[in-house]
Design a protein around this motif. Structure first.
Motif, short mmCIF file in Angstrom:
data_model
loop_
_atom_site.label_atom_id
_atom_site.label_comp_id
_atom_site.label_asym_id
_atom_site.label_seq_id
_atom_site.Cartn_x
_atom_site.Cartn_y
_atom_site.Cartn_z
N GLU A 88 0.83 -1.21 0.00
CA GLU A 88 0.00 0.00 0.00
C GLU A 88 0.86 1.25 0.00
N ASP A 91 2.26 1.69 -3.45
CA ASP A 91 1.19 2.11 -4.34
C ASP A 91 0.88 3.58 -4.16
N GLU A 92 0.81 4.03 -2.91
CA GLU A 92 0.54 5.44 -2.65
C GLU A 92 1.67 6.33 -3.16
N PHE A 94 3.63 5.64 -5.68
CA PHE A 94 3.52 5.64 -7.13
C PHE A 94 2.41 6.58 -7.58
N ARG A 95 1.25 6.52 -6.92
CA ARG A 95 0.13 7.39 -7.30
C ARG A 95 0.50 8.87 -7.09
N VAL A 98 2.73 9.88 -9.95
CA VAL A 98 1.98 10.05 -11.20
C VAL A 98 1.18 11.34 -11.15
N ARG A 99 0.54 11.63 -10.00
CA ARG A 99 -0.20 12.89 -9.88
C ARG A 99 0.72 14.09 -10.07
#
Length: 139
Positions: A88, A91-92, A94-95, A98-99
């Protein structure tokens, strides 16, 4: 006669022996993967002290089968929880990356008008198009 003088034919190694050899080989590979997973979990756990990490490492190295099974019994449930938290977190991150990378910088009205004037001066847009775009920007 010396048995070493003759080459071993494929018929001298029956199919069942091939099956058992492959089975033991893949079980050995699975066991090695389990050992590496245990080491990764030991060193990833922040709640485990340095002495605890050293103790588990020595136990798994000295008595690999017993050490692996005892580790799975004692700390197996929390292995999955730590993996989920780590996944998690990745993933956070990475997000968020990307943002951040996808954001377009906000341009001010003055920058937009300057760009529009350059397009008009170069003859890329007509006077009517310039006036429509200028009205849209200023609105």
């Amino acid at each position: 006669m010396n048995d070493l003088a003759y080459p071993v034919a494929a018929t001298d190694y029956p199919l069942l022996n091939i099956f058992w050899t492959m089975l033991w080989f893949f079980l050995w590979v699975v066991f090695l993967m389990l050992i590496f997973r245990i080491f990764a979990d030991v060193f990833r756990d922040d709640r485990l002290s340095g002495w605890g990490k050293a103790g588990w490492t020595i136990f798994v190295i000295v008595l690999p089968f017993l050490g692996a099974f005892v580790y799975l019994i004692a700390r197996g449930k929390h292995m999955g929880e730590r993996d989920m938290r780590a996944m998690e977190k990745r993933d956070e991150q990475f997000r968020a990356y990307v943002r951040e990378a996808a954001e377009t910088p906000e341009r001010t009205s003055a920058e937009e008008l300057t760009k529009l004037a350059e397009l008009k001066n170069h003859g890329d847009i007509s006077d009517a198009e310039y006036e429509r775009a200028k009205t849209k920007i200023l609105a």
